[in-house]
Design a protein around this motif. Sequence first.
Motif, mmCIF file in Angstrom:
data_model
loop_
_atom_site.group_PDB
_atom_site.id
_atom_site.type_symbol
_atom_site.label_atom_id
_atom_site.label_comp_id
_atom_site.label_asym_id
_atom_site.label_seq_id
_atom_site.Cartn_x
_atom_site.Cartn_y
_atom_site.Cartn_z
ATOM 1 N N UNK A 1 28.759 34.261 31.028
ATOM 2 C CA UNK A 1 29.161 33.080 31.364
ATOM 3 C C UNK A 1 28.586 32.821 32.703
ATOM 4 N N UNK A 2 28.634 33.791 33.667
ATOM 5 C CA UNK A 2 27.975 33.665 35.085
ATOM 6 C C UNK A 2 26.492 33.342 34.883
ATOM 7 N N UNK A 3 26.144 34.133 34.057
ATOM 8 C CA UNK A 3 24.532 33.970 33.847
ATOM 9 C C UNK A 3 24.226 32.809 33.336
ATOM 10 N N UNK B 1 34.034 44.454 26.135
ATOM 11 C CA UNK B 1 33.438 43.376 25.256
ATOM 12 C C UNK B 1 33.996 42.250 26.245
ATOM 13 N N UNK B 2 35.140 42.198 26.930
ATOM 14 C CA UNK B 2 35.632 40.922 27.560
ATOM 15 C C UNK B 2 34.601 40.928 28.918
ATOM 16 N N UNK B 3 34.254 42.098 29.370
ATOM 17 C CA UNK B 3 33.771 42.151 30.908
ATOM 18 C C UNK B 3 32.219 41.353 30.522
ATOM 19 N N UNK B 4 31.582 41.960 29.543
ATOM 20 C CA UNK B 4 30.169 41.266 29.229
ATOM 21 C C UNK B 4 30.591 39.852 28.933
ATOM 22 N N UNK B 5 31.410 39.393 28.313
ATOM 23 C CA UNK B 5 31.539 38.065 28.075
ATOM 24 C C UNK B 5 31.552 37.167 29.144
ATOM 25 N N UNK B 6 32.273 37.499 30.178
ATOM 26 C CA UNK B 6 32.292 37.174 31.681
ATOM 27 C C UNK B 6 30.875 37.018 32.313
ATOM 28 N N UNK B 7 30.252 38.045 32.265
ATOM 29 C CA UNK B 7 29.049 38.298 32.836
ATOM 30 C C UNK B 7 28.061 37.119 32.163
#
Length: 417
Positions: free
Chosen positions: A194-196, A186-192
């Motif tokens: 934000x980058x997008x 979930x945290x990894x997808x949140x970071x992705x």
Amino acid sequence: KYLKAAKDFYWKTLTRFPSNLYAANGVGIFYAETGDINMAKEFFTLVREAAENIPDVRLNLAHLHFAQGQFVNAIKLYQNTLKTFYENKDIDILMCMAKAYFEWNKLDECKSTLQRAIHLDPSNQSLWFNLALAQETGAIAIAKKTRRSVAEIQQAVSELQQAAVTFDQLGKFKAAVKPPYSTTKALRHAKICKQELDNMKELLKTTGQMEEEENKKREEQKKKTEAAASTVREEFEREEREALNKRQREEEAAQKQLEIERERLSRHARDDNIIDDSPVEKKKQKKKPKKNKKKGNKKKDDDEEEEGEEAENRSDADSGDEGRRHSRRKRSREDADTPRSKRRRKSKDDSEEEDNGEANGDGEGDGDREGGEGAEGGEGGKEGDGEENSSPKRNETLEPLEGEAREDSMDVDKANS
């Protein structure tokens, strides 16, 4: 090891109770778990035909269609089972439907199905995780398009923002019970997300500029097209007007020429006396020549007769043969049968009396002449008697000369007159 033991129990049950549908359904599950999809589908189909009121059999068939990639058939079975047995309120079936849409790349339908499930169970964290994943996947798909509009990019930015917030909350969630998802993912997808989002903002700016330029070009092209179409239309209308004016002039010239020719023919007809506008006069003219012809022929015959009589009178006057005149008169009286001949005979007798009176007056005034004329009268009397005696014979032999006798009598009348 446990699957094999389950299979043995199911087969023993079917051996003792062949009509046990639950045992047959268990055997089909065993074949599905071991990867024998065809055998599993065969058992599930038999159970469904035997008992259609068991929803698990339909769900198992739908799972088999999903495993084979037949997403349309799988979704139809999920929908029918959900509507028939669960009144569209089963969260697990809605989750299966959303997963089928996600694998079929129907992300809008997938998101709407998950939102229906969240509406039924808002505290279900698995539903929120799947919804955020669907939003992230849809936004990244829009960013990878070669041609996209500003509206699509704006929608993708909005969904990425929602997905980033959801993943961040799910990753930071702490509970005594382990959640049904991975907090690390979930945290990894949140970071992705934000980058997008940063990339989407730049893409939105460039796409907006490109779209403005394209809109300007389209407007210019549209104006050019409209101007060209207007020019063509004006040219076409001008040619039509010219053709119409030319045709009108030709018609007027032809009409004028026709009137001139008609006037010329009418004038020529009046000069030659061959045209009469009145139908009644035309009818009279058609009938009149016949009448004139008859009168003309009759007049012509009378003129010929008169000319013949004058010629004979002139010859008789020159010869001075009174005896021949008396014989002709007598023949004409005897041969005349028509009233006209009778009238001429009467006029001839009157003229003889006048001649005799004149002869007597001349005898008293001149003795010598009386003697001479008396001699002549005697000779004429002898000739007249001779002719009177011979006239019946002449009438018997000269019947075709009856017309000549009439003409001679007419000539004598004219000469006497």
